[in-house]
Scaffold this motif. Structure first.
Motif, PDB file in Angstrom:
ATOM      1  N   PRO A 180       0.655  -1.128   0.008  1.00  0.00           N
ATOM      2  CA  PRO A 180      -0.075   0.156  -0.103  1.00  0.00           C
ATOM      3  C   PRO A 180       0.952   1.200  -0.056  1.00  0.00           C
ATOM      4  N   ILE A 181       0.522   2.349  -0.625  1.00  0.00           N
ATOM      5  CA  ILE A 181       1.059   3.594  -0.495  1.00  0.00           C
ATOM      6  C   ILE A 181       0.921   4.369   0.622  1.00  0.00           C
ATOM      7  N   THR A 182       1.888   4.487   1.349  1.00  0.00           N
ATOM      8  CA  THR A 182       1.938   4.876   2.844  1.00  0.00           C
ATOM      9  C   THR A 182       2.562   6.262   3.077  1.00  0.00           C
ATOM     10  N   ARG A 183       2.436   6.807   4.002  1.00  0.00           N
ATOM     11  CA  ARG A 183       3.425   7.954   4.509  1.00  0.00           C
ATOM     12  C   ARG A 183       4.502   7.477   5.206  1.00  0.00           C
ATOM     13  N   GLU A 184       5.761   7.845   4.803  1.00  0.00           N
ATOM     14  CA  GLU A 184       7.144   7.689   5.297  1.00  0.00           C
ATOM     15  C   GLU A 184       7.785   8.947   5.466  1.00  0.00           C
ATOM     16  N   GLY A 185       7.979   9.420   6.661  1.00  0.00           N
ATOM     17  CA  GLY A 185       8.659  10.577   6.808  1.00  0.00           C
ATOM     18  C   GLY A 185       7.877  11.651   6.453  1.00  0.00           C
ATOM     19  N   PRO A 186       8.585  12.807   5.806  1.00  0.00           N
ATOM     20  CA  PRO A 186       7.666  14.052   5.213  1.00  0.00           C
ATOM     21  C   PRO A 186       7.201  13.833   4.000  1.00  0.00           C
ATOM     22  N   GLY A 187       6.655  12.645   3.548  1.00  0.00           N
ATOM     23  CA  GLY A 187       6.385  12.272   2.283  1.00  0.00           C
ATOM     24  C   GLY A 187       5.531  11.139   1.944  1.00  0.00           C
ATOM     25  N   TRP A 188       5.307  10.427   0.704  1.00  0.00           N
ATOM     26  CA  TRP A 188       4.623   9.348   0.390  1.00  0.00           C
ATOM     27  C   TRP A 188       5.547   8.390  -0.099  1.00  0.00           C
ATOM     28  N   ARG A 189       5.396   6.982   0.173  1.00  0.00           N
ATOM     29  CA  ARG A 189       6.121   6.061  -0.287  1.00  0.00           C
ATOM     30  C   ARG A 189       5.318   5.078  -1.220  1.00  0.00           C
ATOM     31  N   ALA A 190       5.752   4.617  -2.376  1.00  0.00           N
ATOM     32  CA  ALA A 190       4.796   3.815  -3.133  1.00  0.00           C
ATOM     33  C   ALA A 190       6.069   2.639  -3.790  1.00  0.00           C
ATOM     34  N   ASP A 191       5.651   1.380  -3.407  1.00  0.00           N
ATOM     35  CA  ASP A 191       6.643   0.254  -3.924  1.00  0.00           C
ATOM     36  C   ASP A 191       5.943  -0.414  -4.728  1.00  0.00           C
ATOM     37  N   LEU A 192       6.525  -0.421  -6.033  1.00  0.00           N
ATOM     38  CA  LEU A 192       5.864  -1.226  -7.210  1.00  0.00           C
ATOM     39  C   LEU A 192       6.864  -2.056  -8.080  1.00  0.00           C
ATOM     40  N   ASP A 193       6.511  -2.919  -9.130  1.00  0.00           N
ATOM     41  CA  ASP A 193       7.036  -3.429  -9.995  1.00  0.00           C
ATOM     42  C   ASP A 193       6.800  -2.960 -11.275  1.00  0.00           C
ATOM     43  N   LEU A 194       7.817  -2.464 -12.195  1.00  0.00           N
ATOM     44  CA  LEU A 194       7.531  -2.166 -13.268  1.00  0.00           C
ATOM     45  C   LEU A 194       7.459  -3.155 -14.305  1.00  0.00           C
ATOM     46  N   PRO A 195       6.868  -2.782 -15.374  1.00  0.00           N
ATOM     47  CA  PRO A 195       6.552  -3.879 -16.472  1.00  0.00           C
ATOM     48  C   PRO A 195       7.806  -4.429 -16.607  1.00  0.00           C
ATOM     49  N   TYR A 196       7.684  -5.924 -17.209  1.00  0.00           N
ATOM     50  CA  TYR A 196       8.875  -6.756 -17.607  1.00  0.00           C
ATOM     51  C   TYR A 196       9.477  -6.077 -18.691  1.00  0.00           C
ATOM     52  N   GLY A 197      10.916  -5.834 -18.545  1.00  0.00           N
ATOM     53  CA  GLY A 197      11.626  -5.319 -19.317  1.00  0.00           C
ATOM     54  C   GLY A 197      12.156  -3.944 -19.008  1.00  0.00           C
ATOM     55  N   VAL A 198      11.422  -3.207 -18.234  1.00  0.00           N
ATOM     56  CA  VAL A 198      11.533  -2.103 -17.870  1.00  0.00           C
ATOM     57  C   VAL A 198      12.433  -1.882 -16.295  1.00  0.00           C
ATOM     58  N   THR A 199      13.520  -1.118 -16.447  1.00  0.00           N
ATOM     59  CA  THR A 199      14.253  -1.113 -15.042  1.00  0.00           C
ATOM     60  C   THR A 199      14.225   0.054 -14.482  1.00  0.00           C
ATOM     61  N   VAL A 200      14.584   0.170 -13.221  1.00  0.00           N
ATOM     62  CA  VAL A 200      14.717   1.474 -12.433  1.00  0.00           C
ATOM     63  C   VAL A 200      15.436   2.569 -13.272  1.00  0.00           C
ATOM     64  N   ALA A 201      16.631   2.103 -13.816  1.00  0.00           N
ATOM     65  CA  ALA A 201      17.555   2.873 -14.467  1.00  0.00           C
ATOM     66  C   ALA A 201      16.800   3.901 -15.376  1.00  0.00           C
ATOM     67  N   ASP A 202      15.658   3.132 -16.058  1.00  0.00           N
ATOM     68  CA  ASP A 202      14.984   3.985 -17.260  1.00  0.00           C
ATOM     69  C   ASP A 202      14.288   5.131 -16.651  1.00  0.00           C
ATOM     70  N   ILE A 203      13.554   4.877 -15.316  1.00  0.00           N
ATOM     71  CA  ILE A 203      12.985   5.712 -14.527  1.00  0.00           C
ATOM     72  C   ILE A 203      13.787   6.905 -14.190  1.00  0.00           C
ATOM     73  N   LEU A 204      14.950   6.446 -13.547  1.00  0.00           N
ATOM     74  CA  LEU A 204      15.906   7.700 -13.059  1.00  0.00           C
ATOM     75  C   LEU A 204      16.315   8.719 -14.253  1.00  0.00           C
ATOM     76  N   ASP A 205      16.297   8.269 -15.128  1.00  0.00           N
ATOM     77  CA  ASP A 205      16.834   8.943 -16.458  1.00  0.00           C
ATOM     78  C   ASP A 205      15.647   9.951 -16.804  1.00  0.00           C
ATOM     79  N   LYS A 206      14.451   9.806 -16.412  1.00  0.00           N
ATOM     80  CA  LYS A 206      13.229  10.471 -16.931  1.00  0.00           C
ATOM     81  C   LYS A 206      12.642  11.397 -15.710  1.00  0.00           C
ATOM     82  N   ARG A 207      13.586  11.581 -14.568  1.00  0.00           N
ATOM     83  CA  ARG A 207      12.940  12.203 -13.497  1.00  0.00           C
ATOM     84  C   ARG A 207      12.402  13.453 -13.389  1.00  0.00           C
TER      85      ARG A 207
END
Length: 751
Positions: free
Chosen positions: A284-311
């Motif tokens: 579940p999306i929860t409060r963590e510190g002064p903000g929100w935290r969401a844990d999720l699995d990206l679609p197959y073949g998509v890596t976190v590095a792809d997301i960091l590049d598009k911050r």
């Protein structure tokens, strides 16, 4: 029953991929009768027969309960039912992701004190704010009291006479329903008889209370009146206007939801992320510190590095400032696990307080509280058995990060500190009083001093290696420095931290740079287990300014804003940019102090270094000086000891005066260099070996500390020829500098 084949990975499978035909024990295809022959004698078979002969799936033995496999029998390749579950592995995985029983802020004594202090200060502020407005609130209650009295009387009458049921009884009359009306009337009569007695008892009680108050002292009368007005004022309050004002107005931010996250991810332009993409939220999306935290699995073949590049695009999709969006991965699960943290406040607009600002002392073996991550958690940098490399463009907070580490080291009285600030701006001057070796400057003497320090450190590493080897196994079982060993001062194995700020001025120096690079590499490779730590900071991370042997062997790295991929990987390590760890995404100046920290935590983290200005640094330095004075650990430069000269002693000005020919008012630099090389080949020989402008630049740079500037002077070649203007010096400038220097030395001696 026949299973229907499905397409996998875009390829059409063989018919019935989970079914095969059992093969006889001798192997080979089933004989299907006479076979046709081609023109070349080759056998011609049908497509189905050819597929059977390929045997794409190995024969699978049938379950024992079904008996032996018969020729031609159809069996399943995929085992029916669910796979066997490893319950212990599942529990261990769940244990890893369990939420802590004790809150994080209660696990640390310092954080608990800070949190409780903040809560106390907040409560005191709110209480003071509300107490100062007590007259205003009293006036509001008094003004609302008449309305409250009217509401109280009206409510009592309606309740006593059961007027709230009047509309229902009128409805029964209008419908001419006598049975319902009589039933409602009897119910009303029974209610009113009871409520009249209750109301009468309440009025009698109020009358007795009024008589008692009238007979009471004046203070009690005023107190009773105040309570009555307060009660009536509360009853008479308007629904849209609260009585008490808020002391603190919270900043309202949009709650993070799964729809918002998916919307943002599908518009950032990553291949494989679109409106039909399968984004799976694992918690579940929860409060963590002064903000929100969401844990999720990206679609197959998509890596976190792809997301960091598009911050930046992700920040636009979430409609938040860039400094609030901090995605990171969890490679311990898989490369597609994304932890998206969205803060309420822009990290670039927050200031991280140094955790040791008020500490009496500190132990460097426990690491240095360096800064905080975007969630406000203190990040500690391990120091012993590590070497640290920092880099950034100018003005991005690199020196401030160095200050935080240096101040943490200063509060350990057993740690010996060597400071080399090779910029000459005095950023580390407050810590001079506790440094064993100290230099601040960009001139050649300062660079030579820093190079000498590396040479001395090499010798110290070799001495410590021999000393550590001689220690008994019970005292030093792992052959590395520990707190117990460091406290034995007679061994000389205490922590030794050498800081080189703007180290590119040392490593890129024409005379000292090459040897300094070799010495630094030697210290980094061998010194970490011996308590010798190098902290290097540079604003020009390139091959010439940062030797490969140095950048490749440090274990901790902190990279603030840099301009390109090459600089990024020079500081953070090869392929960091490709893996999405990109310090190029930080905003110049706005993100000063924010960088990627690699090696201090299991995964790279964005960290904002603690901020220390010069007065705060001076306060810590004063405390550290008193601490070391009491412990008797001040040494070297801090107590006025001068280092022994390790290079040939010579006087540049005297040597120049000696090679100038009588009557020469002005001389070209190249002529002076050649004459100096003849006078002292071991000292000035390398200068004369240079060609072109580099040859004259050697003398020009060497004279700058003395305030002597080179310029265009007229002269003729030694063998004769046409005169010309070239870079040279004036004889009178040399003589005046010698006179001024000797005068100061004589004055200092006489005093």
């Amino acid at each position: 029953m026949t299973d229907t084949p499905t397409e996998t990975n875009g390829h059409r499978p063989n018919p019935a991929p989970d079914l095969i035909t059992a093969i006889p024990e001798q192997g080979g295809p089933v004989d299907n009768g006479p076979r046709a022959k081609g023109a070349d004698g080759a056998e011609v078979v049908s497509l189905d027969t050819a597929r059977e002969r390929r045997h794409p799936y190995p024969p699978t033995p049938a379950p024992a309960s079904n008996g032996p496999v018969l020729e031609g029998e159809v069996i399943r390749v995929d085992a029916p039912g669910e796979a066997d579950r490893d319950w212990r592995a599942e529990l261990e995985e769940k244990n890893r992701t369990r939420r802590p029983v004790v809150p994080l802020w209660l696990r640390s004594r310092r954080e608990a004190i800070e949190t409780l202090t903040w809560a106390g200060e907040y409560g005191a502020y709110v209480a003071g704010y509300q107490l100062s407005r007590t007259p205003l609130y009293a006036g509001r209650l008094t003004a609302r009291a008449p309305r409250g009295l009217a509401r109280l009387i009206s409510g009592m009458v309606r309740w006593t006479l059961d007027l709230e049921g009047e509309p229902v009884r009128l409805t029964a009359v209008q419908k001419a329903d006598p049975e319902a009306y009589l039933k409602l009337s009897r119910q009303r009569d029974s209610r009113v008889r009871l409520r009249v007695w209750v109301t009468g008892a309440a009025l009698v009680t109020l009358l007795i209370a009024a008589i008692l108050v009238a007979a009471a002292p004046t203070v009690a009368q005023w107190s009773a009146l105040a309570v009555a007005l307060a009660v009536l004022g509360v009853i008479g309050r308007p629904a849209d206007r609260p009585l008490i004002n808020r002391a603190v107005l919270p900043t309202r931010v949009e709650k993070l939801t799964s729809d918002i996250v998916v919307r943002a991810l599908t518009v950032i332009g990553v291949s494989g992320l679109n409106a039909k993409a399968d984004v799976n939220f694992v918690a579940p999306i929860t409060r963590e510190g002064p903000g929100w935290r969401a844990d999720l699995d990206l679609p197959y073949g998509v890596t976190v590095a792809d997301i960091l590049d598009k911050r930046p695009r992700l920040a636009s999709g979430l409609r938040r400032p860039l400094g609030c969006i901090w995605p990171e991965g969890d490679p311990s699960v898989h490369e597609g696990r994304l932890i998206l943290w969205v803060g309420d406040r822009d990290l670039s607009k927050t200031m991280v307080r140094f955790a040791l600002a008020d500490a009496a002392r500190h132990d460097v073996f426990k690491g240095i509280p360096f800064g905080a991550d975007p969630r406000g958690r203190i990040i500690t940098v391990p120091l012993i058995q590590h070497n640290i490399l920092m880099g950034s463009q100018p003005g991005q907070g690199k020196t401030g990060a160095v200050r935080a580490l240096a101040c943490g080291v200063s509060l350990d009285p057993t740690a010996e500190m060597w400071l080399h600030e090779l910029k000459g701006t005095g950023d580390l001057d407050p810590l001079e009083k506790i440094s064993h070796r100290f230099v601040s400057g960009i001139q050649d003497p300062a660079i030579a001093y820093a190079a000498e320090s590396l040479s001395l450190l090499c010798k110290e590493v070799m001495r410590r290696a021999a000393a550590l080897k001689s220690l008994p196994a019970d005292l030093c079982p792992d052959k590395r420095i520990t707190r117990q060993i460091a406290d034995i001062r007679s061994l000389g194995l205490h922590p030794l931290i050498a800081i080189f700020d703007e180290c590119q001025n040392l490593f890129a120096h024409a005379e000292y740079g090459e040897q300094a690079g070799r010495d630094a590499e030697f210290i980094i490779k061998l010194g970490r287990a011996l308590g010798v730590v190098l902290i290097l900071a540079t604003q020009r991370p390139d091959k010439r300014s940062l030797p490969t042997g140095v950048s490749a062997n440090v274990s901790l790295r902190f990279c603030l804003r840099v301009g390109g991929q090459t600089e990024n990987d020079m500081i953070l390590g090869t392929s960091s940019y490709q893996n999405g760890i990109r310090a190029t995404t930080f905003v110049p100046e706005a993100d000063a102090g924010i960088g990627y920290l690699v090696g201090a935590t299991p995964v790279p983290k964005v960290v904002k270094a603690a901020y220390l200005n010069t007065p705060a640094t001076q306060t810590i330095a004063d405390r550290a000086h008193a601490l070391r004075t009491g412990a008797g650990t001040l040494s070297g430069h801090a107590i006025g000891e001068q280092p022994e000269a390790t290079t040939p002693a010579y006087d540049l000005l005297a040597d120049i005066a000696a090679v100038l020919v009588a009557g020469e008012a002005k001389v070209w630099n190249e002529v002076v260099v050649d004459r100096l090389a003849e006078l002292r080949p071991d000292v000035y020989g390398p200068w004369a070996e240079q060609e072109g402008p580099a040859k004259t630049a050697q003398l020009t740079n060497a004279l700058k500390p003395y305030g002597i500037k080179s310029g265009q002077v007229w002269g003729t070649p030694a063998g004769g020829g046409k005169g010309a203007n070239r870079i040279g010096i004036v004889r009178d400038d040399i003589l005046n500098a010698i006179t001024e220097r000797d005068g100061k030395q004589g004055s200092g001696t006489s005093s």
